[in-house]
Design an enzyme around this catalytic site. Structure first.
Site, mmCIF file in Angstrom:
data_model
loop_
_atom_site.group_PDB
_atom_site.id
_atom_site.type_symbol
_atom_site.label_atom_id
_atom_site.label_comp_id
_atom_site.label_asym_id
_atom_site.label_seq_id
_atom_site.Cartn_x
_atom_site.Cartn_y
_atom_site.Cartn_z
ATOM 1 N N ARG A 163 0.909 -1.089 0.004
ATOM 2 C CA ARG A 163 -0.062 -0.002 -0.061
ATOM 3 C C ARG A 163 0.779 1.116 -0.007
ATOM 4 O O ARG A 163 2.162 1.049 0.307
ATOM 5 C CB ARG A 163 -0.766 0.069 1.236
ATOM 6 C CG ARG A 163 -1.795 -1.039 1.201
ATOM 7 C CD ARG A 163 -2.484 -1.502 2.585
ATOM 8 N NE ARG A 163 -3.196 -0.238 3.168
ATOM 9 C CZ ARG A 163 -3.530 -0.217 4.304
ATOM 10 N NH1 ARG A 163 -3.293 -1.013 5.403
ATOM 11 N NH2 ARG A 163 -4.084 0.927 4.827
ATOM 12 N N SER A 191 0.680 3.947 1.844
ATOM 13 C CA SER A 191 1.045 4.701 3.056
ATOM 14 C C SER A 191 2.533 4.600 3.446
ATOM 15 O O SER A 191 3.082 3.543 3.238
ATOM 16 C CB SER A 191 0.112 4.275 4.308
ATOM 17 O OG SER A 191 0.402 2.923 4.490
ATOM 18 N N LYS A 196 -2.306 -8.411 11.626
ATOM 19 C CA LYS A 196 -3.447 -8.097 12.314
ATOM 20 C C LYS A 196 -4.545 -7.534 11.354
ATOM 21 O O LYS A 196 -5.654 -7.858 11.555
ATOM 22 C CB LYS A 196 -3.153 -7.294 13.527
ATOM 23 C CG LYS A 196 -3.057 -5.658 13.074
ATOM 24 C CD LYS A 196 -2.809 -4.978 14.351
ATOM 25 C CE LYS A 196 -2.776 -3.354 13.907
ATOM 26 N NZ LYS A 196 -3.813 -2.906 13.055
ATOM 27 N N ASP A 197 -4.152 -7.242 10.221
ATOM 28 C CA ASP A 197 -5.068 -6.551 9.363
ATOM 29 C C ASP A 197 -5.597 -7.575 8.119
ATOM 30 O O ASP A 197 -6.342 -7.244 7.367
ATOM 31 C CB ASP A 197 -4.534 -5.426 8.671
ATOM 32 C CG ASP A 197 -4.357 -4.106 9.585
ATOM 33 O OD1 ASP A 197 -5.072 -3.988 10.529
ATOM 34 O OD2 ASP A 197 -3.247 -3.330 9.142
ATOM 35 N N THR A 202 -10.806 6.157 17.269
ATOM 36 C CA THR A 202 -10.404 4.690 16.854
ATOM 37 C C THR A 202 -11.848 4.320 16.325
ATOM 38 O O THR A 202 -12.848 4.735 16.526
ATOM 39 C CB THR A 202 -10.142 3.767 18.281
ATOM 40 O OG1 THR A 202 -9.845 2.402 17.655
ATOM 41 C CG2 THR A 202 -11.095 3.611 19.301
ATOM 42 N N SER A 213 -11.776 0.752 15.853
ATOM 43 C CA SER A 213 -11.655 -0.560 16.175
ATOM 44 C C SER A 213 -12.620 -1.073 17.401
ATOM 45 O O SER A 213 -12.629 -0.202 18.466
ATOM 46 C CB SER A 213 -10.153 -0.780 16.838
ATOM 47 O OG SER A 213 -10.086 -1.867 17.450
ATOM 48 N N ARG A 264 -12.684 -3.650 19.092
ATOM 49 C CA ARG A 264 -11.993 -4.213 20.031
ATOM 50 C C ARG A 264 -11.527 -3.051 21.171
ATOM 51 O O ARG A 264 -11.606 -3.127 22.305
ATOM 52 C CB ARG A 264 -10.666 -4.863 19.497
ATOM 53 C CG ARG A 264 -9.645 -5.516 20.738
ATOM 54 C CD ARG A 264 -8.609 -6.077 19.869
ATOM 55 N NE ARG A 264 -7.728 -5.084 19.174
ATOM 56 C CZ ARG A 264 -6.942 -4.189 19.705
ATOM 57 N NH1 ARG A 264 -6.542 -4.267 20.736
ATOM 58 N NH2 ARG A 264 -6.225 -3.335 18.547
ATOM 59 N N ARG A 265 -10.712 -1.969 20.551
ATOM 60 C CA ARG A 265 -10.382 -0.942 21.273
ATOM 61 C C ARG A 265 -11.537 -0.318 21.892
ATOM 62 O O ARG A 265 -11.398 0.165 23.306
ATOM 63 C CB ARG A 265 -9.563 -0.073 20.699
ATOM 64 C CG ARG A 265 -8.175 -0.575 20.041
ATOM 65 C CD ARG A 265 -7.371 0.265 19.118
ATOM 66 N NE ARG A 265 -6.049 -0.081 18.701
ATOM 67 C CZ ARG A 265 -5.377 0.128 17.588
ATOM 68 N NH1 ARG A 265 -5.958 0.743 16.856
ATOM 69 N NH2 ARG A 265 -4.313 -0.448 17.310
ATOM 70 N N ARG A 317 -10.668 7.011 10.519
ATOM 71 C CA ARG A 317 -9.975 6.109 9.843
ATOM 72 C C ARG A 317 -8.738 7.037 9.013
ATOM 73 O O ARG A 317 -8.773 8.184 9.224
ATOM 74 C CB ARG A 317 -10.828 5.492 8.726
ATOM 75 C CG ARG A 317 -11.867 4.492 9.233
ATOM 76 C CD ARG A 317 -12.512 3.457 8.403
ATOM 77 N NE ARG A 317 -11.654 3.093 7.287
ATOM 78 C CZ ARG A 317 -11.693 2.970 6.162
ATOM 79 N NH1 ARG A 317 -12.891 3.205 5.544
ATOM 80 N NH2 ARG A 317 -10.778 2.535 5.271
ATOM 81 N N GLY A 318 -7.994 6.178 8.362
ATOM 82 C CA GLY A 318 -6.820 6.857 7.858
ATOM 83 C C GLY A 318 -5.701 6.017 8.331
ATOM 84 O O GLY A 318 -5.520 5.231 9.073
ATOM 85 N N VAL A 359 -1.679 6.237 9.608
ATOM 86 C CA VAL A 359 -1.147 6.608 10.950
ATOM 87 C C VAL A 359 -0.742 8.089 11.233
ATOM 88 O O VAL A 359 -1.519 8.890 11.992
ATOM 89 C CB VAL A 359 0.294 5.959 11.442
ATOM 90 C CG1 VAL A 359 0.864 6.610 12.672
ATOM 91 C CG2 VAL A 359 0.033 4.602 11.728
ATOM 92 N N THR A 408 -2.277 10.450 9.205
ATOM 93 C CA THR A 408 -3.807 11.107 9.018
ATOM 94 C C THR A 408 -4.447 10.843 10.667
ATOM 95 O O THR A 408 -5.102 12.046 10.701
ATOM 96 C CB THR A 408 -4.550 10.372 8.010
ATOM 97 O OG1 THR A 408 -3.991 10.450 6.847
ATOM 98 C CG2 THR A 408 -5.798 10.944 7.892
ATOM 99 N N ARG A 409 -4.576 9.948 11.171
ATOM 100 C CA ARG A 409 -5.154 10.018 12.346
ATOM 101 C C ARG A 409 -4.385 10.758 13.497
ATOM 102 O O ARG A 409 -5.247 11.442 14.232
ATOM 103 C CB ARG A 409 -5.026 8.574 12.874
ATOM 104 C CG ARG A 409 -6.074 7.814 12.153
ATOM 105 C CD ARG A 409 -6.102 6.063 12.458
ATOM 106 N NE ARG A 409 -5.250 5.271 12.055
ATOM 107 C CZ ARG A 409 -4.926 3.952 12.215
ATOM 108 N NH1 ARG A 409 -5.544 3.572 13.322
ATOM 109 N NH2 ARG A 409 -3.970 3.585 11.585
ATOM 110 N N CYS A 425 -14.813 -8.652 10.906
ATOM 111 C CA CYS A 425 -14.941 -7.195 11.337
ATOM 112 C C CYS A 425 -16.070 -6.632 11.942
ATOM 113 O O CYS A 425 -15.848 -5.350 12.863
ATOM 114 C CB CYS A 425 -14.493 -6.161 9.920
ATOM 115 S SG CYS A 425 -15.954 -6.367 8.966
#
Length: 309
Positions: free
Chosen positions: A12, A14, A84-85, A130, A132, A134-135, A152-153, A155, A157-158, A255
């Protein structure tokens, strides 16, 4: 046997994805000095559609589809992913192998520079970004006073949303920010924003990491890649990758579900703490073999799944 002298790694676009791909490329060259690495950046649908949640548009596979098509078509030799993704199911013409040593597995809280805080002491109304589940759920367990906003976005960007005033902090994976900072190119390119943040580690047992968090994975179509990838593989990382993916598989997680797991190795025995949809379970003193690890994660996942019926 791999006969070409150039390996094309799809990635990707990024900064983090490129930095992670370079880690794998550098490791290959260290083991095979005659090899050349060509990086092939691609846009994925998951990178383009930042206006909606992953759940709405198809889940984690949206970050891999274009790369997988390139592998099948022979346009690239490898694709590098954060393990993890990766979705559990993928094209059966492709194979996965975890590579390199596992990086830090925990999450972090990123905030404005010099803000001295931790999750449990955040003030009422503190806004954390976030997307997520889970988080989100585990943050709520730690501190019910905070506000959690979907973002979203990539690292950068966030993190940028802190300075645009959209949030007060963001939750990220420690491994990602470490890899970004360790890359001289991106550490310099984003120094203006990285110098303005403070990073607080969140203990693995406070917010359980995503299965396979901190692990890099190589995806390939041509079995000739195996002899190269095996040279840059870490056996302990492979065990944890297999076990934590098995945990997800037994849960039949996707997801839309919330699953976390932390496996620690103490005195040659494993300890596991697992999370699924609001519930935690633990098991200790597991013999240090892949077989015992798989049996235990299957038991934990099965119990957690029954608890949530």
């Amino acid at each position: 046997m791999f006969h070409k002298d150039t390996i094309r790694i799809g990635t990707r676009k990024s900064a983090l994805a490129l930095a992670q791909s370079k880690l794998v490329g550098d490791a290959i060259v260290n083991s095979f000095p005659h090899m050349k690495i060509e990086y092939v950046p691609m846009n994925t649908l998951g990178d383009k559609r930042l206006d909606v949640s992953l759940q709405e548009i198809g889940g984690k596979g949206l970050f891999t589809r274009e790369l997988e098509e390139a592998l099948i078509n022979g346009d690239i030799d490898l694709a590098v992913h954060s393990a993890k993704d990766l979705p559990l199911e993928f094209d059966n013409r492709l194979k996965l192998m975890p590579v390199l040593k596992r990086a830090a597995v925990n999450d972090i809280l990123v905030v404005n520079k010099d803000l001295n805080t931790d999750i449990r002491n955040l003030p009422i109304g503190f806004r954390i970004g976030t997307s997520s589940k889970r988080r989100y759920e585990q943050l709520r367990i730690l501190n019910k006073n905070i506000e959690i906003l979907p973002i979203r976005g990539n690292v950068i960007t966030r993190i940028g949303k802190i300075f645009s005033g959209e949030v007060d902090g963001v939750i990220l994976a420690r491994a990602g920010i470490d890899r970004l900072i360790a890359d001289n190119k991106y550490a310099g390119e984003y120094s203006d924003i990285l110098e303005k943040i403070s990073i607080f580690d969140i203990k693995e047992k406070d917010i359980l990491p995503a299965p396979a968090q901190g692990i890099l994975c190589a995806e390939y179509a041509n079995d000739d890649m195996v002899e190269i990838l095996e040279k840059i593989q870490d056996k302990e990382c492979e065990y944890l990758f297999i076990a934590e993916r098995r945990y997800l598989s037994v849960l039949q997680a996707d997801c839309h579900t919330s699953a976390g797991i932390y496996i620690s190795d103490n005195s040659k025995k494993y300890s596991i703490k697992a999370y699924f949809d609001g519930k935690y379970m633990e098991m200790d003193s597991i013999e240090n073999t892949l077989e015992n690890l798989l049996i235990t994660v299957e038991k934990l996942a099965d119990k957690l799944k029954r608890e949530n019926v």
